[in-house]
Design a protein around this motif. Structure first.
Motif, PDB file in Angstrom:
ATOM      1  N   MET A  39       0.818  -1.207   0.000  1.00  0.00           N
ATOM      2  CA  MET A  39       0.000   0.000   0.000  1.00  0.00           C
ATOM      3  C   MET A  39       0.857   1.265   0.000  1.00  0.00           C
ATOM      4  O   MET A  39       0.382   2.325  -0.352  1.00  0.00           O
ATOM      5  N   HIS A  40       2.126   1.150   0.389  1.00  0.00           N
ATOM      6  CA  HIS A  40       2.980   2.335   0.448  1.00  0.00           C
ATOM      7  C   HIS A  40       3.708   2.561  -0.871  1.00  0.00           C
ATOM      8  O   HIS A  40       4.384   3.562  -1.039  1.00  0.00           O
ATOM      9  N   LYS A  49      -6.443   8.394  -1.700  1.00  0.00           N
ATOM     10  CA  LYS A  49      -7.828   8.760  -1.951  1.00  0.00           C
ATOM     11  C   LYS A  49      -8.797   8.130  -0.950  1.00  0.00           C
ATOM     12  O   LYS A  49      -9.704   8.791  -0.442  1.00  0.00           O
ATOM     13  N   TYR A  50      -8.611   6.851  -0.632  1.00  0.00           N
ATOM     14  CA  TYR A  50      -9.604   6.127   0.164  1.00  0.00           C
ATOM     15  C   TYR A  50      -9.135   5.675   1.537  1.00  0.00           C
ATOM     16  O   TYR A  50      -9.953   5.417   2.404  1.00  0.00           O
TER      17      TYR A  50
END
Length: 145
Positions: A39-40, A49-50
């Motif tokens: 995710m990074h 965004k989410y």
């Protein structure tokens, strides 16, 4: 969705991978949802965004902790002045029932300008009691419910 009659571990014994494929054998996260790796880096735009709260501690709330909602004399004065807390008249006495407004405790910081005021509350500090008695008021403590 059909409910399994038997556990999957009872089936497919004797088949080397037992239905989980030749490489992973359901060791990785895959497509099962939840928090995932990468995710990074390659999913960073999705994260911006989410996933605002993706990183950092998430923890848990101690179920035995008790949250006490308190109000000080200063805040009580301003709430009475702006009309969010109303003074009731009963037998010629001015009464404010703080339990009705969701407060559990009266704190002693600040000053109260209304003399002869009776305040109904579950808990109160000694300082708050002394300040109210000095201006001719009183604190009526209700039993814990």
């Amino acid at each position: 969705m059909v409910v399994r009659k038997e556990k999957k571990s009872r089936k497919m014994r004797g088949y080397r991978t037992m239905g989980w494929g030749s490489k992973g054998q359901h060791r990785n996260r895959g497509a099962r949802g939840g928090r995932q790796v990468g995710m990074h880096k390659h999913k960073w735009s999705w994260l911006v965004k989410y996933g605002k709260d993706w990183y950092g501690k998430h923890g848990f709330v101690n179920p035995t902790s008790v949250k006490i909602s308190a109000i000080s004399l200063r805040d009580l004065q301003t709430s009475i002045e702006n009309g969010s807390i109303k003074i009731d008249e009963k037998d010629g006495k001015k009464i404010v029932d703080l339990t009705k407004y969701g407060f559990d405790k009266l704190l002693g910081s600040g000053n109260l300008n209304i003399s002869g005021l009776s305040i109904i509350v579950r808990h109160a500090t000694e300082k708050a009691k002394q300040k109210l008695e000095k201006i001719g008021g009183e604190v009526i403590l209700t039993p814990n419910s």
